[in-house]
Design an enzyme around this catalytic site. Structure first.
Site, PDB file in Angstrom:
ATOM      1  N   TYR A  26      -1.535  -0.420  11.086  1.00 12.70           N
ATOM      2  CA  TYR A  26      -1.752  -1.106   9.802  1.00 12.70           C
ATOM      3  C   TYR A  26      -0.583  -0.874   8.861  1.00 12.70           C
ATOM      4  O   TYR A  26       0.022  -1.821   8.347  1.00 12.70           O
ATOM      5  CB  TYR A  26      -3.060  -0.618   9.151  1.00 12.70           C
ATOM      6  CG  TYR A  26      -3.148  -0.943   7.667  1.00 12.70           C
ATOM      7  CD1 TYR A  26      -3.267  -2.256   7.220  1.00 12.70           C
ATOM      8  CD2 TYR A  26      -3.101   0.084   6.702  1.00 12.70           C
ATOM      9  CE1 TYR A  26      -3.334  -2.549   5.852  1.00 12.70           C
ATOM     10  CE2 TYR A  26      -3.168  -0.207   5.345  1.00 12.70           C
ATOM     11  CZ  TYR A  26      -3.279  -1.525   4.927  1.00 12.70           C
ATOM     12  OH  TYR A  26      -3.328  -1.813   3.586  1.00 12.70           O
ATOM     13  N   THR A  69       0.821  -1.219   0.000  1.00  8.33           N
ATOM     14  CA  THR A  69       0.000   0.000   0.000  1.00  8.33           C
ATOM     15  C   THR A  69       0.851   1.263   0.000  1.00  8.33           C
ATOM     16  O   THR A  69       1.978   1.251   0.503  1.00  8.33           O
ATOM     17  CB  THR A  69      -0.906  -0.012   1.257  1.00  8.33           C
ATOM     18  OG1 THR A  69      -1.467   1.278   1.441  1.00  8.33           O
ATOM     19  CG2 THR A  69      -0.130  -0.356   2.518  1.00  8.33           C
ATOM     20  N   ASP A  70       0.283   2.346  -0.518  1.00  6.84           N
ATOM     21  CA  ASP A  70       0.966   3.648  -0.465  1.00  6.84           C
ATOM     22  C   ASP A  70       1.171   4.110   0.980  1.00  6.84           C
ATOM     23  O   ASP A  70       2.024   4.949   1.254  1.00  6.84           O
ATOM     24  CB  ASP A  70       0.182   4.720  -1.259  1.00  6.84           C
ATOM     25  CG  ASP A  70      -1.273   4.912  -0.818  1.00  6.84           C
ATOM     26  OD1 ASP A  70      -1.722   4.224   0.119  1.00  6.84           O
ATOM     27  OD2 ASP A  70      -1.946   5.760  -1.432  1.00  6.84           O
ATOM     28  N   GLU A  71       0.370   3.533   1.908  1.00  4.05           N
ATOM     29  CA  GLU A  71       0.413   4.024   3.290  1.00  4.05           C
ATOM     30  C   GLU A  71       1.757   3.746   3.967  1.00  4.05           C
ATOM     31  O   GLU A  71       2.072   4.373   4.978  1.00  4.05           O
ATOM     32  CB  GLU A  71      -0.746   3.423   4.097  1.00  4.05           C
ATOM     33  CG  GLU A  71      -2.073   3.737   3.432  1.00  4.05           C
ATOM     34  CD  GLU A  71      -3.298   3.503   4.284  1.00  4.05           C
ATOM     35  OE1 GLU A  71      -3.197   3.527   5.521  1.00  4.05           O
ATOM     36  OE2 GLU A  71      -4.375   3.310   3.695  1.00  4.05           O
ATOM     37  N   SER A 102       2.608  -2.516   9.869  1.00  2.00           N
ATOM     38  CA  SER A 102       2.645  -3.971   9.640  1.00  2.00           C
ATOM     39  C   SER A 102       2.879  -4.272   8.157  1.00  2.00           C
ATOM     40  O   SER A 102       3.576  -5.229   7.809  1.00  2.00           O
ATOM     41  CB  SER A 102       1.359  -4.636  10.140  1.00  2.00           C
ATOM     42  OG  SER A 102       0.247  -4.270   9.336  1.00  2.00           O
ATOM     43  N   LYS A 103       2.325  -3.447   7.262  1.00  2.00           N
ATOM     44  CA  LYS A 103       2.546  -3.659   5.823  1.00  2.00           C
ATOM     45  C   LYS A 103       3.989  -3.302   5.453  1.00  2.00           C
ATOM     46  O   LYS A 103       4.614  -3.977   4.628  1.00  2.00           O
ATOM     47  CB  LYS A 103       1.576  -2.813   4.993  1.00  2.00           C
ATOM     48  CG  LYS A 103       0.110  -3.210   5.099  1.00  2.00           C
ATOM     49  CD  LYS A 103      -0.240  -4.571   4.522  1.00  2.00           C
ATOM     50  CE  LYS A 103      -0.196  -4.629   3.010  1.00  2.00           C
ATOM     51  NZ  LYS A 103      -0.743  -5.900   2.485  1.00  2.00           N
TER      52      LYS A 103
HETATM   53  P1  NAD Z   1     -10.070  -6.931   2.619  1.00  2.00           P
HETATM   54  O1  NAD Z   1      -9.995  -6.577   4.075  1.00  2.00           O
HETATM   55  O2  NAD Z   1     -11.312  -6.623   1.867  1.00  2.00           O
HETATM   56  O3  NAD Z   1      -9.824  -8.495   2.441  1.00  2.00           O
HETATM   57  C1  NAD Z   1      -8.827  -9.172   3.135  1.00  2.00           C
HETATM   58  C2  NAD Z   1      -9.025 -10.664   2.891  1.00  2.00           C
HETATM   59  O4  NAD Z   1      -7.967 -11.358   3.578  1.00  2.00           O
HETATM   60  C3  NAD Z   1     -10.344 -11.212   3.434  1.00  2.00           C
HETATM   61  O5  NAD Z   1     -10.914 -12.080   2.503  1.00  2.00           O
HETATM   62  C4  NAD Z   1      -9.933 -11.972   4.690  1.00  2.00           C
HETATM   63  O6  NAD Z   1     -10.788 -13.064   4.995  1.00  2.00           O
HETATM   64  C5  NAD Z   1      -8.538 -12.446   4.307  1.00  2.00           C
HETATM   65  N1  NAD Z   1      -7.694 -12.702   5.481  1.00  2.00           N
HETATM   66  C6  NAD Z   1      -7.526 -11.893   6.567  1.00  2.00           C
HETATM   67  N2  NAD Z   1      -6.700 -12.483   7.452  1.00  2.00           N
HETATM   68  C7  NAD Z   1      -6.329 -13.672   6.907  1.00  2.00           C
HETATM   69  C8  NAD Z   1      -5.478 -14.719   7.322  1.00  2.00           C
HETATM   70  N3  NAD Z   1      -4.847 -14.672   8.515  1.00  2.00           N
HETATM   71  N4  NAD Z   1      -5.294 -15.786   6.504  1.00  2.00           N
HETATM   72  C9  NAD Z   1      -5.942 -15.843   5.300  1.00  2.00           C
HETATM   73  N5  NAD Z   1      -6.780 -14.889   4.871  1.00  2.00           N
HETATM   74  C10 NAD Z   1      -6.963 -13.817   5.655  1.00  2.00           C
HETATM   75  O7  NAD Z   1      -8.793  -6.263   1.971  1.00  2.00           O
HETATM   76  P2  NAD Z   1      -8.634  -5.592   0.521  1.00  2.00           P
HETATM   77  O8  NAD Z   1      -9.107  -4.193   0.608  1.00  2.00           O
HETATM   78  O9  NAD Z   1      -9.165  -6.510  -0.503  1.00  2.00           O
HETATM   79  O10 NAD Z   1      -7.049  -5.532   0.437  1.00  2.00           O
HETATM   80  C11 NAD Z   1      -6.301  -6.594  -0.150  1.00  2.00           C
HETATM   81  C12 NAD Z   1      -4.819  -6.246  -0.049  1.00  2.00           C
HETATM   82  O11 NAD Z   1      -4.575  -5.017  -0.713  1.00  2.00           O
HETATM   83  C13 NAD Z   1      -4.324  -6.069   1.377  1.00  2.00           C
HETATM   84  O12 NAD Z   1      -3.054  -6.662   1.472  1.00  2.00           O
HETATM   85  C14 NAD Z   1      -4.250  -4.559   1.557  1.00  2.00           C
HETATM   86  O13 NAD Z   1      -3.234  -4.210   2.482  1.00  2.00           O
HETATM   87  C15 NAD Z   1      -3.913  -4.118   0.152  1.00  2.00           C
HETATM   88  N6  NAD Z   1      -4.362  -2.755  -0.188  1.00  2.00           N
HETATM   89  C16 NAD Z   1      -5.691  -2.443  -0.149  1.00  2.00           C
HETATM   90  C17 NAD Z   1      -6.102  -1.156  -0.508  1.00  2.00           C
HETATM   91  C18 NAD Z   1      -7.552  -0.766  -0.513  1.00  2.00           C
HETATM   92  O14 NAD Z   1      -7.858   0.401  -0.811  1.00  2.00           O
HETATM   93  N7  NAD Z   1      -8.484  -1.643  -0.234  1.00  2.00           N
HETATM   94  C19 NAD Z   1      -5.155  -0.193  -0.875  1.00  2.00           C
HETATM   95  C20 NAD Z   1      -3.809  -0.555  -0.875  1.00  2.00           C
HETATM   96  C21 NAD Z   1      -3.428  -1.841  -0.555  1.00  2.00           C
HETATM   97  P1  TYD Z   2     -10.385   4.603   4.547  1.00  2.00           P
HETATM   98  O1  TYD Z   2     -11.398   4.194   3.534  1.00  2.00           O
HETATM   99  O2  TYD Z   2     -10.451   4.009   5.909  1.00  2.00           O
HETATM  100  O3  TYD Z   2      -8.953   4.357   3.864  1.00  2.00           O
HETATM  101  P2  TYD Z   2      -7.475   4.798   4.382  1.00  2.00           P
HETATM  102  O4  TYD Z   2      -7.531   5.238   5.782  1.00  2.00           O
HETATM  103  O5  TYD Z   2      -6.745   3.514   4.243  1.00  2.00           O
HETATM  104  O6  TYD Z   2      -7.041   5.863   3.440  1.00  2.00           O
HETATM  105  O7  TYD Z   2     -10.460   6.178   4.698  1.00  2.00           O
HETATM  106  C1  TYD Z   2     -10.278   7.040   3.598  1.00  2.00           C
HETATM  107  C2  TYD Z   2     -10.264   8.463   4.130  1.00  2.00           C
HETATM  108  O8  TYD Z   2     -11.558   8.780   4.642  1.00  2.00           O
HETATM  109  C3  TYD Z   2      -9.305   8.674   5.293  1.00  2.00           C
HETATM  110  O9  TYD Z   2      -8.747   9.980   5.196  1.00  2.00           O
HETATM  111  C4  TYD Z   2     -10.173   8.564   6.522  1.00  2.00           C
HETATM  112  C5  TYD Z   2     -11.504   9.125   6.042  1.00  2.00           C
HETATM  113  N1  TYD Z   2     -12.711   8.551   6.680  1.00  2.00           N
HETATM  114  C6  TYD Z   2     -13.680   9.402   7.220  1.00  2.00           C
HETATM  115  O10 TYD Z   2     -13.546  10.649   7.189  1.00  2.00           O
HETATM  116  N2  TYD Z   2     -14.779   8.837   7.796  1.00  2.00           N
HETATM  117  C7  TYD Z   2     -14.957   7.498   7.871  1.00  2.00           C
HETATM  118  O11 TYD Z   2     -15.993   7.042   8.436  1.00  2.00           O
HETATM  119  C8  TYD Z   2     -13.980   6.638   7.299  1.00  2.00           C
HETATM  120  C9  TYD Z   2     -14.121   5.148   7.337  1.00  2.00           C
HETATM  121  C10 TYD Z   2     -12.865   7.223   6.699  1.00  2.00           C
END
Ligand code: NAD
Ligand code: TYD
Length: 348
Positions: A161, A135-137, A164-165
């Site tokens: 979070y 992630t960019d985070e 950990s990433k």
């Molecule tokens: P999500 O939370 O929707 O899904 C996570 C999945 O992982 C779920 O299906 C869950 O059951 C599974 N999981 C959790 N713990 C597990 C374990 N111990 N063993 C096996 N499976 C497990 O997440 P997402 O939004 O689909 O993100 C997927 C990946 O992309 C993550 O690694 C996240 O860090 C990364 N990512 C997500 C975003 C975003 O905007 N959603 C942005 C940047 C990076």
């Molecule tokens: P989020 O979807 O949790 O993604 P991330 O924190 O990983 O960027 O949040 C996106 C942005 O929206 C972040 O700046 C936090 C803000 N946010 C709110 O203002 N209210 C909310 O209820 C949530 C979930 C997020």
């Protein structure tokens, strides 16, 4: 006897997708089955609150698809599921910043230990390509005038979070350097689209607005995120699986920086709901102010760039949630209601 005209069936390459029942994972599994006949998929997922097989209903009987329930931090089970795989797309994670602030334990267990286990198993099986979806985070937060993050930025994560990433990314790097594991790290910006659990901003605000519930906006709402449509992200992952250089890091972004409050207003307008639903609440501790991605490297090396703009894909996304209220209902468990109360109950 096969006739001379018959083409030999090319050998399928098996890919293990971890977290394939989550938001990005389920979109990715479906994209692979639809557009990549050369791969079969083993979806390895623990099915936490964020993983839902209902998101994969359309493909559950697909001949190139198999689901295995398991934990990425269990070496025995991971090794067994990875047997015979050519590549690994590692997405499984605890993924929500607010949850990591309430309790960081599961984040270290799954994101850090889980990645170490995945890497060990990949080494054992001599996996040909390992993609660490990060992630960019991990880069931390930008000031308003800073240039976007490049792959050379330092890792300065600010939440449990993102820490950990970042730790997981460093482990991947160590396995590349120490054992020659052919791994690639991808770092992408905020995704949106169908099947996202309604704890993240966009689905939460669509759901609340649809039900005329308050939209919680953290702090002054002036934080900036770069929004990427999930389908674009999945295509980038597949291109990097095939063409990414082992040992390299690639940023993936939507080239679409938006202030949170503006995004909230866009969604309200799309749904025809009033801005009076906006409710400013106490800020997230350690809240990153701005993310922005320089995607020059992936575009130059692989030729990937996002195809969807926010003005195309946000209305599509809103419509999906309107048409799939049943999906939202089915994933919102008692556990989610408990989380929602802890997160927002005493925040005003
Ligand atoms: P999500 O939370 O929707 O899904 C996570 C999945 O992982 C779920 O299906 C869950 O059951 C599974 N999981 C959790 N713990 C597990 C374990 N111990 N063993 C096996 N499976 C497990 O997440 P997402 O939004 O689909 O993100 C997927 C990946 O992309 C993550 O690694 C996240 O860090 C990364 N990512 C997500 C975003 C975003 O905007 N959603 C942005 C940047 C990076
Ligand atoms: P989020 O979807 O949790 O993604 P991330 O924190 O990983 O960027 O949040 C996106 C942005 O929206 C972040 O700046 C936090 C803000 N946010 C709110 O203002 N209210 C909310 O209820 C949530 C979930 C997020």
């Amino acid at each position: 006897m096969p006739s001379n005209e018959e083409k030999p069936t090319p050998e399928l390459k098996r890919i293990m997708v971890t977290g394939g029942a989550g938001f990005i994972g389920s979109n990715l599994v479906k994209l692979i089955l639809k557009e990549h006949p050369e791969y079969s998929v083993v979806n390895y997922d623990l099915l936490t609150y964020a993983g839902n097989l209902v998101s994969l209903k359309d493909v559950e009987d697909h001949p190139r698809y198999r689901f295995v329930r398991g934990d990425v931090s269990n070496l025995h089970d991971v090794k067994q599921a990875m047997d015979g795989c050519w590549g690994v797309l590692h997405l499984a994670a605890e993924s929500h910043v607010d949850r990591s602030i309430l309790d960081s334990g599961p984040f270290l267990q799954t994101n850090l230990i889980g990645t170490q286990v995945m890497l060990e198993a990949a080494r054992h099986h001599r996996i040909k390509r390992f993609i660490q979806v990060s992630t960019d985070e991990v880069y931390g937060s930008l000031d308003p005038d800073d240039p976007p993050f490049t792959e050379r930025n330092q890792l300065t994560p600010n939440s449990p979070y993102s820490a950990s990433k970042a730790g997981a990314d460093l482990l991947v790097r160590a396995y590349v350097k120490t054992y020659g594991l052919p791994a690639v790290i991808t770092r992408c910006s905020n995704n949106y689209g169908p099947y996202q659990f309604p704890e993240k901003l966009i689905p939460l605000l669509i759901r609340n607005a649809m039900n005329d519930q308050p939209i919680p906006v953290y702090g002054d709402g002036k934080q900036i995120r770069d929004w990427l449509y999930v389908e674009d992200h999945c295509r980038a992952i597949m291109k990097l699986l095939e063409e990414g250089k082992p040992g390299e890091v690639y940023n993936i972004g939507g080239n679409c920086e938006v202030v949170n409050l503006d995004l909230v207003k866009m969604v309200l307008a799309e749904l025809g709901k009033p801005q009076s639903l906006i409710k400013f609440v106490k800020d997230r501790p350690g809240h990153d102010r701005r993310y922005a991605m320089d995607t020059g490297k992936i575009t130059a090396e692989i030729g990937w760039k996002p195809e969807y703009s926010l003005s195309q894909a946000l209305p599509k996304t809103v419509k999906w949630y309107q048409d799939n209220a049943q999906w939202v209902q089915s994933v919102v468990s008692g556990e989610y209601r408990d989380y929602y109360r802890k997160q927002y109950g005493d925040r005003s």
